[in-house]
Design a protein around this motif. Structure first.
Motif, PDB file in Angstrom:
ATOM      1  N   ALA A   6      -4.025   6.451   8.351  1.00  0.00           N
ATOM      2  CA  ALA A   6      -3.639   6.539   6.943  1.00  0.00           C
ATOM      3  C   ALA A   6      -4.826   6.279   6.024  1.00  0.00           C
ATOM      4  CB  ALA A   6      -2.503   5.558   6.648  1.00  0.00           C
ATOM      5  N   VAL A   7      -5.647   5.284   6.368  1.00  0.00           N
ATOM      6  CA  VAL A   7      -6.839   5.004   5.555  1.00  0.00           C
ATOM      7  C   VAL A   7      -7.743   6.229   5.530  1.00  0.00           C
ATOM      8  CG1 VAL A   7      -8.964   3.634   5.426  1.00  0.00           C
ATOM      9  CG2 VAL A   7      -6.790   2.500   5.848  1.00  0.00           C
ATOM     10  N   CYS A   8      -7.957   6.843   6.668  1.00  0.00           N
ATOM     11  CA  CYS A   8      -8.844   8.006   6.762  1.00  0.00           C
ATOM     12  C   CYS A   8      -8.290   9.203   5.986  1.00  0.00           C
ATOM     13  CB  CYS A   8      -9.055   8.377   8.230  1.00  0.00           C
ATOM     14  SG  CYS A   8     -10.198   9.748   8.466  1.00  0.00           S
ATOM     15  N   LEU A   9      -7.023   9.527   6.213  1.00  0.00           N
ATOM     16  CA  LEU A   9      -6.459  10.750   5.632  1.00  0.00           C
ATOM     17  C   LEU A   9      -6.186  10.656   4.137  1.00  0.00           C
ATOM     18  CD1 LEU A   9      -3.991  11.886   8.445  1.00  0.00           C
ATOM     19  CD2 LEU A   9      -6.315  12.707   7.964  1.00  0.00           C
ATOM     20  N   THR A  10      -5.993   9.454   3.621  1.00  0.00           N
ATOM     21  CA  THR A  10      -5.701   9.337   2.189  1.00  0.00           C
ATOM     22  C   THR A  10      -6.944   9.191   1.326  1.00  0.00           C
ATOM     23  OG1 THR A  10      -5.388   6.936   2.346  1.00  0.00           O
ATOM     24  CG2 THR A  10      -3.414   8.329   2.577  1.00  0.00           C
ATOM     25  N   ARG A  11      -8.117   9.103   1.914  1.00  0.00           N
ATOM     26  CA  ARG A  11      -9.333   8.901   1.124  1.00  0.00           C
ATOM     27  C   ARG A  11      -9.523   9.933   0.014  1.00  0.00           C
ATOM     28  NH1 ARG A  11      -9.557   4.728   0.086  1.00  0.00           N
ATOM     29  NH2 ARG A  11     -11.319   5.280  -1.186  1.00  0.00           N
ATOM     30  N   LEU A  67      -3.609   6.643  -4.258  1.00  0.00           N
ATOM     31  CA  LEU A  67      -2.991   6.455  -2.947  1.00  0.00           C
ATOM     32  C   LEU A  67      -4.000   5.895  -1.950  1.00  0.00           C
ATOM     33  CD1 LEU A  67      -0.536   6.752  -1.101  1.00  0.00           C
ATOM     34  CD2 LEU A  67      -1.286   9.098  -0.630  1.00  0.00           C
ATOM     35  N   ALA A  68      -5.238   6.366  -2.021  1.00  0.00           N
ATOM     36  CA  ALA A  68      -6.268   5.904  -1.095  1.00  0.00           C
ATOM     37  C   ALA A  68      -6.489   4.398  -1.219  1.00  0.00           C
ATOM     38  CB  ALA A  68      -7.579   6.649  -1.371  1.00  0.00           C
ATOM     39  N   GLU A  69      -6.582   3.906  -2.433  1.00  0.00           N
ATOM     40  CA  GLU A  69      -6.815   2.486  -2.630  1.00  0.00           C
ATOM     41  C   GLU A  69      -5.563   1.674  -2.302  1.00  0.00           C
ATOM     42  OE1 GLU A  69      -8.191   4.844  -4.740  1.00  0.00           O
ATOM     43  OE2 GLU A  69     -10.081   4.434  -3.712  1.00  0.00           O
ATOM     44  N   THR A  70      -4.398   2.230  -2.569  1.00  0.00           N
ATOM     45  CA  THR A  70      -3.150   1.546  -2.233  1.00  0.00           C
ATOM     46  C   THR A  70      -3.037   1.352  -0.720  1.00  0.00           C
ATOM     47  OG1 THR A  70      -2.075   2.509  -4.168  1.00  0.00           O
ATOM     48  CG2 THR A  70      -0.633   1.635  -2.451  1.00  0.00           C
ATOM     49  N   VAL A  71      -3.324   2.402   0.029  1.00  0.00           N
ATOM     50  CA  VAL A  71      -3.260   2.316   1.493  1.00  0.00           C
ATOM     51  C   VAL A  71      -4.316   1.343   2.012  1.00  0.00           C
ATOM     52  CG1 VAL A  71      -3.639   3.637   3.619  1.00  0.00           C
ATOM     53  CG2 VAL A  71      -2.198   4.581   1.810  1.00  0.00           C
ATOM     54  N   ALA A  72      -5.517   1.393   1.464  1.00  0.00           N
ATOM     55  CA  ALA A  72      -6.564   0.463   1.903  1.00  0.00           C
ATOM     56  C   ALA A  72      -6.175  -0.975   1.595  1.00  0.00           C
ATOM     57  CB  ALA A  72      -7.895   0.818   1.237  1.00  0.00           C
TER      58      ALA A  72
END
Length: 140
Positions: A53-58, A63-68
């Motif tokens: 998820a971290v990789c694909l949402t970058r 969303l990228a920061e939320t997942v991270a």
């Protein structure tokens, strides 16, 4: 092009690690507002899908920061998150840098505008397809 790509990668990876660090700092709050069962379920999901998820949402803003940040609340380590964050940032960094470099030459502007337009259309079509599956059936 290389300096631009490196700066873009540094910015994207910096955002990933900052959000991950905020998640690490927020673990105590999460412990206070969730039940042990909720935390166990979230931890299992993050252990299974967190790095992917971290990789694909970058490439996806917010969303990228939320997942991270969520990954930061888990037991995922800094090293693994750094590696997958870099892998997720690399394609968009190269694409944006190439578009910027090509944009300096007028004869390539139309080609990149068309490519970026096609990418936006593809993203819109995928988004629309994904939301269509989750629409409730009309009452009838």
């Amino acid at each position: 092009m290389l300096p631009g790509a490196l700066l873009s990668m540094m910015g994207g990876l910096g955002a990933t690690l900052t959000a991950f660090g905020i998640g690490r700092r927020g673990r105590g709050l999460l412990t206070r507002i969730t039940t042990p069962a909720q935390r166990a379920r979230a931890e299992a999901l993050l252990e299974r899908y967190g790095l992917l998820a971290v990789c694909l949402t970058r490439p996806v803003p917010v969303l990228a920061e939320t997942v991270a940040m969520l990954a930061g609340t888990s037991d995922l380590g800094w090293g693994r998150v750094t590696l997958v964050g870099a892998a997720g940032v690399l394609p968009t960094s190269l694409l944006f840098t190439a578009a910027g470099a090509a944009g300096q030459r007028a004869e390539h502007n139309l080609v990149f505008i068309a490519l970026l337009g096609l990418a936006a259309l593809g993203a819109w079509m995928l988004r629309d397809r994904g939301t269509a599956r989750h629409r409730p059936e009309p009452a009838g």
